[in-house]
Design a protein around this motif. Structure first.
Motif, PDB file in Angstrom:
ATOM      1  N   GLN A   9       0.820  -1.136  -0.015  1.00 21.71           N
ATOM      2  CA  GLN A   9       0.118  -0.093   0.177  1.00 21.71           C
ATOM      3  C   GLN A   9       0.710   1.173   0.003  1.00 21.71           C
ATOM      4  OE1 GLN A   9      -3.308  -0.132  -0.138  1.00 21.71           O
ATOM      5  NE2 GLN A   9      -2.932  -2.519  -0.426  1.00 21.71           N
ATOM      6  N   ALA A  10       1.509   1.368  -1.069  1.00 22.20           N
ATOM      7  CA  ALA A  10       2.391   2.765  -1.111  1.00 22.20           C
ATOM      8  C   ALA A  10       1.764   3.999  -0.858  1.00 22.20           C
ATOM      9  CB  ALA A  10       3.252   2.609  -2.561  1.00 22.20           C
ATOM     10  N   GLN A  11       0.662   4.074  -1.393  1.00 22.54           N
ATOM     11  CA  GLN A  11      -0.086   5.358  -1.277  1.00 22.54           C
ATOM     12  C   GLN A  11      -0.492   5.780   0.273  1.00 22.54           C
ATOM     13  OE1 GLN A  11      -1.287   2.388  -2.394  1.00 22.54           O
ATOM     14  NE2 GLN A  11      -3.241   2.077  -1.278  1.00 22.54           N
ATOM     15  N   ARG A  12      -0.192   4.768   1.213  1.00 23.35           N
ATOM     16  CA  ARG A  12      -0.242   4.892   2.511  1.00 23.35           C
ATOM     17  C   ARG A  12       1.082   5.708   3.362  1.00 23.35           C
ATOM     18  NH1 ARG A  12      -4.176   0.228   4.831  1.00 23.35           N
ATOM     19  NH2 ARG A  12      -5.804   0.624   3.205  1.00 23.35           N
ATOM     20  N   MET A  13       2.168   5.580   2.514  1.00 25.41           N
ATOM     21  CA  MET A  13       3.443   6.135   3.146  1.00 25.41           C
ATOM     22  C   MET A  13       3.630   7.658   3.130  1.00 25.41           C
ATOM     23  SD  MET A  13       5.817   3.722   3.960  1.00 25.41           S
ATOM     24  CE  MET A  13       5.673   1.900   4.451  1.00 25.41           C
ATOM     25  N   HIS A  14       3.738   8.083   4.132  1.00 21.55           N
ATOM     26  CA  HIS A  14       4.077   9.665   4.208  1.00 21.55           C
ATOM     27  C   HIS A  14       5.663   9.695   4.097  1.00 21.55           C
ATOM     28  CE1 HIS A  14      -0.313  10.745   4.691  1.00 21.55           C
ATOM     29  NE2 HIS A  14      -0.290   9.589   5.515  1.00 21.55           N
ATOM     30  N   ALA A  15       6.070  10.750   3.573  1.00 15.87           N
ATOM     31  CA  ALA A  15       7.266  11.100   3.727  1.00 15.87           C
ATOM     32  C   ALA A  15       7.932  11.395   4.849  1.00 15.87           C
ATOM     33  CB  ALA A  15       7.424  12.627   2.863  1.00 15.87           C
ATOM     34  N   PRO A  16       9.300  11.125   5.110  1.00 15.74           N
ATOM     35  CA  PRO A  16       9.882  11.059   6.387  1.00 15.74           C
ATOM     36  C   PRO A  16       9.969  12.523   6.669  1.00 15.74           C
ATOM     37  CG  PRO A  16      11.084   9.696   4.746  1.00 15.74           C
ATOM     38  CD  PRO A  16       9.979  10.413   3.887  1.00 15.74           C
ATOM     39  N   ARG A  17      10.436  12.758   7.854  1.00 16.43           N
ATOM     40  CA  ARG A  17      10.701  13.820   8.572  1.00 16.43           C
ATOM     41  C   ARG A  17      11.618  14.518   7.778  1.00 16.43           C
ATOM     42  NH1 ARG A  17      11.085  14.658  15.025  1.00 16.43           N
ATOM     43  NH2 ARG A  17       8.829  13.769  14.611  1.00 16.43           N
ATOM     44  N   ASP A  18      11.780  16.052   7.552  1.00 14.70           N
ATOM     45  CA  ASP A  18      12.953  16.763   6.933  1.00 14.70           C
ATOM     46  C   ASP A  18      13.301  16.107   5.696  1.00 14.70           C
ATOM     47  OD1 ASP A  18      13.096  18.421   9.131  1.00 14.70           O
ATOM     48  OD2 ASP A  18      14.515  17.045  10.224  1.00 14.70           O
ATOM     49  N   PHE A  19      12.277  15.611   4.727  1.00 14.63           N
ATOM     50  CA  PHE A  19      12.565  14.731   3.877  1.00 14.63           C
ATOM     51  C   PHE A  19      12.977  15.880   2.382  1.00 14.63           C
ATOM     52  CE2 PHE A  19      10.897  13.555  -0.532  1.00 14.63           C
ATOM     53  CZ  PHE A  19      11.689  12.402  -0.648  1.00 14.63           C
ATOM     54  N   GLN A  20      14.019  15.235   1.730  1.00 18.60           N
ATOM     55  CA  GLN A  20      14.647  16.263   0.519  1.00 18.60           C
ATOM     56  C   GLN A  20      14.745  15.186  -0.796  1.00 18.60           C
ATOM     57  OE1 GLN A  20      18.160  18.104   1.484  1.00 18.60           O
ATOM     58  NE2 GLN A  20      17.289  19.443   3.062  1.00 18.60           N
ATOM     59  N   ARG A  21      13.957  15.851  -1.675  1.00 20.83           N
ATOM     60  CA  ARG A  21      14.102  15.097  -2.920  1.00 20.83           C
ATOM     61  C   ARG A  21      15.410  14.851  -3.507  1.00 20.83           C
ATOM     62  NH1 ARG A  21       8.743  15.908  -6.605  1.00 20.83           N
ATOM     63  NH2 ARG A  21       9.431  13.919  -7.289  1.00 20.83           N
ATOM     64  N   ILE A  22      15.528  13.900  -4.176  1.00 17.62           N
ATOM     65  CA  ILE A  22      16.727  13.462  -4.981  1.00 17.62           C
ATOM     66  C   ILE A  22      16.626  13.677  -6.445  1.00 17.62           C
ATOM     67  CG2 ILE A  22      17.696  12.264  -3.189  1.00 17.62           C
ATOM     68  CD1 ILE A  22      17.243   9.906  -5.114  1.00 17.62           C
ATOM     69  N   GLU A  23      17.904  14.044  -7.208  1.00 17.45           N
ATOM     70  CA  GLU A  23      17.445  13.966  -8.548  1.00 17.45           C
ATOM     71  C   GLU A  23      17.289  12.779  -9.264  1.00 17.45           C
ATOM     72  OE1 GLU A  23      20.867  15.960 -10.478  1.00 17.45           O
ATOM     73  OE2 GLU A  23      20.553  17.777  -9.295  1.00 17.45           O
ATOM     74  N   ASN A  24      16.656  12.676 -10.527  1.00 17.94           N
ATOM     75  CA  ASN A  24      16.443  11.187 -11.120  1.00 17.94           C
ATOM     76  C   ASN A  24      17.739  11.051 -11.996  1.00 17.94           C
ATOM     77  OD1 ASN A  24      15.677   8.860 -12.282  1.00 17.94           O
ATOM     78  ND2 ASN A  24      13.804   9.995 -13.653  1.00 17.94           N
ATOM     79  N   THR A  25      18.629  10.535 -11.361  1.00 21.18           N
ATOM     80  CA  THR A  25      20.038   9.987 -11.806  1.00 21.18           C
ATOM     81  C   THR A  25      20.509   8.637 -11.532  1.00 21.18           C
ATOM     82  OG1 THR A  25      21.332  11.144 -10.375  1.00 21.18           O
ATOM     83  CG2 THR A  25      21.060  12.417 -12.282  1.00 21.18           C
TER      84      THR A  25
END
Length: 220
Positions: A9-25
């Motif tokens: 159930q991936a849709q139930r996962m909330h982002a971690p605290r202080d989450f920062q995205r990464i580049e798609n590399t």
């Protein structure tokens, strides 16, 4: 015994605290990196590859971070987070060249939490590049045997089983187990070119639950 696998159930996962995205590399990812012995060694030996090392335990993460600051590998990024929500929110489909899961908790009282018994493993596969690898190491023969059965019967993934050399020293656990004379083994799991999962079209979403673009994909 084959463990039944529910859909993750991936849709139930909330982002971690202080989450920062990464580049798609293209990147490599170590899950449960501990104090970072393998991560630091790998990034030093492979300066052409980028490694993200995830550790949930604060004390171990801080030890890895301190050592990384001392050694200064520019291709290593330590992350303090729970791996499941971080992977769901950070990684893109078919982005990862290699995953490393070295000596995970064998979960003796909760077999459903072992990596290849979890619904999350399907999502993990979706983040792996075609012909990319997952390295799973353990000092427990029964853990390796169960994982092999799951690969054959549930995930239908090719793999190679290897005995780890007695002088290997990738992690503190590995050193300890080999010094005891224990059998350490690893499975090198490969994702075939046309392997599909139900999450192949799911993109990362920052700060909120994720949504699938397709509900009808399947594992071949």
């Amino acid at each position: 015994m084959i463990m039944p696998i529910r859909q993750f159930q991936a849709q139930r996962m909330h982002a971690p605290r202080d989450f920062q995205r990464i580049e798609n590399t293209p990147i490599c990812v170590e899950i449960g990196a501990g104090k970072g012995k393998h991560a630091l060694l790998f990034s030093e030996q492979h300066p052409d590859l980028s490694l993200i090392a995830i550790e949930r335990t604060r004390e171990k993460f801080l030890a890895m971070q301190k050592q990384h600051q001392s050694e200064g590998q520019t291709n290593l990024t330590p992350i303090h987070a729970d791996a499941l929500p971080w992977v769901v929110h950070a990684l893109y489909p078919a982005q990862v060249q290699q995953f490393f899961i070295l000596y995970p908790n064998p979960e003796p009282h909760n077999p459903a939490q072992r990596w290849l018994n979890m619904p999350f493993f399907e999502f993990l596969i979706s983040r792996l590049q075609p012909n990319g690898n997952i390295t799973l190491a353990s000092n427990i023969p029964e853990y390796i045997a169960e994982a092999e059965q799951q690969l054959q019967e549930v995930w239908k993934l090719p793999y190679e089983k290897q005995i780890i050399a007695s002088d290997s020293a990738r992690t503190h656990f590995e050193i300890k187990y080999l010094e005891r004379g224990e059998l350490c083994q690893q499975l090198i799991i490969r994702k075939p070119e046309h392997y599909s999962t139900r999450f192949d079209e799911m993109q990362p979403r920052q700060g909120q639950a994720v949504e699938t673009l397709s509900e009808q994909a399947h594992v071949d």
